[in-house]
Design a protein around this motif. Structure first.
Motif, PDB file in Angstrom:
ATOM      1  N   ALA A 139     -34.676   1.369   9.039  1.00  0.00           N
ATOM      2  CA  ALA A 139     -33.342   1.247   9.273  1.00  0.00           C
ATOM      3  C   ALA A 139     -32.733   0.452   8.264  1.00  0.00           C
ATOM      4  O   ALA A 139     -31.322   1.140   7.762  1.00  0.00           O
ATOM      5  N   ASP A 140     -33.001  -0.462   7.456  1.00  0.00           N
ATOM      6  CA  ASP A 140     -32.177  -1.368   6.445  1.00  0.00           C
ATOM      7  C   ASP A 140     -32.260  -0.154   5.328  1.00  0.00           C
ATOM      8  O   ASP A 140     -31.186  -0.290   4.726  1.00  0.00           O
ATOM      9  N   LEU A 141     -33.338   0.546   4.991  1.00  0.00           N
ATOM     10  CA  LEU A 141     -33.380   1.580   3.837  1.00  0.00           C
ATOM     11  C   LEU A 141     -32.343   2.524   4.206  1.00  0.00           C
ATOM     12  O   LEU A 141     -31.605   2.966   3.229  1.00  0.00           O
ATOM     13  N   ALA A 142     -32.287   3.106   5.376  1.00  0.00           N
ATOM     14  CA  ALA A 142     -31.741   4.237   5.764  1.00  0.00           C
ATOM     15  C   ALA A 142     -29.995   3.891   5.470  1.00  0.00           C
ATOM     16  O   ALA A 142     -29.195   4.600   5.276  1.00  0.00           O
ATOM     17  N   ALA A 143     -29.769   2.422   5.988  1.00  0.00           N
ATOM     18  CA  ALA A 143     -28.403   2.302   6.119  1.00  0.00           C
ATOM     19  C   ALA A 143     -27.574   2.261   4.563  1.00  0.00           C
ATOM     20  O   ALA A 143     -26.613   2.232   4.284  1.00  0.00           O
ATOM     21  N   ARG A 144     -28.491   2.306   3.508  1.00  0.00           N
ATOM     22  CA  ARG A 144     -27.954   2.319   2.300  1.00  0.00           C
ATOM     23  C   ARG A 144     -27.659   3.732   1.825  1.00  0.00           C
ATOM     24  O   ARG A 144     -26.758   3.822   0.847  1.00  0.00           O
ATOM     25  N   TYR A 145     -27.754   4.738   2.569  1.00  0.00           N
ATOM     26  CA  TYR A 145     -27.576   6.292   2.536  1.00  0.00           C
ATOM     27  C   TYR A 145     -26.125   6.706   3.012  1.00  0.00           C
ATOM     28  O   TYR A 145     -26.119   6.001   4.208  1.00  0.00           O
ATOM     29  N   PRO A 146     -25.698   7.537   2.669  1.00  0.00           N
ATOM     30  CA  PRO A 146     -24.682   8.343   3.514  1.00  0.00           C
ATOM     31  C   PRO A 146     -25.285   8.844   4.585  1.00  0.00           C
ATOM     32  O   PRO A 146     -26.523   9.455   4.573  1.00  0.00           O
ATOM     33  N   LEU A 147     -24.683   8.664   5.928  1.00  0.00           N
ATOM     34  CA  LEU A 147     -25.368   9.128   7.141  1.00  0.00           C
ATOM     35  C   LEU A 147     -24.573  10.437   7.475  1.00  0.00           C
ATOM     36  O   LEU A 147     -23.410  10.643   7.395  1.00  0.00           O
ATOM     37  N   ASN A 148     -25.570  11.375   8.167  1.00  0.00           N
ATOM     38  CA  ASN A 148     -25.001  12.443   8.682  1.00  0.00           C
ATOM     39  C   ASN A 148     -25.224  12.864  10.083  1.00  0.00           C
ATOM     40  O   ASN A 148     -25.948  12.043  10.746  1.00  0.00           O
TER      41      ASN A 148
END
Length: 284
Positions: free
Chosen positions: A72-81
């Protein structure tokens, strides 16, 4: 066909200016996709583990939720779809990663709009994980990185196993659902040395086990999902006094996000189970 052509032209007109503002950075290996969008929790996890810097353009919003996502911490750095064909098309990906149950209407539209969409099967057993890593490595042009993860996973897995004749355990989730043979969760439980008593209790046709049957079976360990904030009718059963008393008499454990999707992160879940079994047997 006219409607589809109109959508295509309209989206292209919007995508043009957006693309001019954020030109892609070609950091992926030659011949590999440079702009990858993942629209499924499980494809997100593998892409986050393997993608080259700036190769991954977006991941699904659920991957930023620490309750369900191990990264989750890493994913939060990306634009989310949010999985809609329109928003994903506007990201101008040259590869879209999707799971077997991703919205078929959205995938069909993306394919009709000319995008490359790859649906990757899920994981049902530990032996699937190396093959899935190889598949994602091929799709992303990151075969060497995939081989490294495979070697580490297989080394870690070989060090974690025990005869499945230890304490009696069960996986028990909202609405009374449990998991038995043929599931990755069952394999993790038995590889850690527990006996999964879901195979001894006859569940309903929907895979549910009545709380009364669970209380009568009196397992040594009950593994539950980490609860979501707020309240839901599905989770009311998990707060029942009888279940709380059963856990107090034995042991309880939350499955956590490392159990999700069958990524190499299941090693952490397996290690935690082994340590729990050793502690239970040491105290008996």
């Amino acid at each position: 066909m006219r409607i589809l052509r109109a959508i295509t032209i309209g989206l292209a007109l919007v995508a043009g200016p957006l693309g001019a503002q954020t030109p892609p950075q070609r950091v992926a290996p030659e011949g590999a996709p440079a702009r990858v969008v993942s629209m499924n929790l499980c494809t997100d996890q593998f892409a986050l583990m393997l993608a080259a810097p700036d190769q991954l353009v977006s991941v699904s919003y659920i991957s930023a939720d620490p309750v369900t996502s191990p990264l989750a911490d890493l994913a939060a750095r990306y634009p989310l779809n949010y999985g809609s064909a329109e928003e994903i098309y506007l990201m101008r990906p040259d590869l879209v990663l999707a799971g077997p149950w991703t919205d078929p209407a959205a995938l069909a539209m993306l394919r009709r709009l000319g995008l490359t969409v790859e649906q990757v099967d899920g994981i049902s057993q530990l032996s699937d994980i190396p093959e899935r890593l190889r598949r994602y490595g091929e799709l992303l042009g990151r075969q060497a990185e995939a081989k490294t993860l495979i070697r580490q996973f297989e080394t870690d897995l070989d060090a974690l196993s025990a005869p499945p004749d230890g304490p009696r355990a069960i996986l028990y989730f909202p609405n009374g659902y449990s998991l038995g043979e043929g599931t990755l969760s069952h394999e993790l439980l038995t590889r850690a040395g527990f006996r999964n008593i879901a195979t001894e209790i006859t569940p309903s046709a929907t895979g549910q086990i009545a709380l009364e049957l669970l209380v009568m079976a009196a397992p040594d360990l009950i593994i539950r999902d980490r609860p979501y904030p707020g309240a839901s009718r599905a989770e009311e059963l998990m707060h029942h006094p009888a279940l709380a008393a059963l856990i107090a008499a034995g042991a309880g454990h939350e499955s956590g996000p490392d159990w999700a999707c069958g990524t190499p992160r299941v090693i952490a879940a397996l290690r935690a189970l082994v340590e729990m079994r050793e502690a239970m047997e040491g105290g008996s």
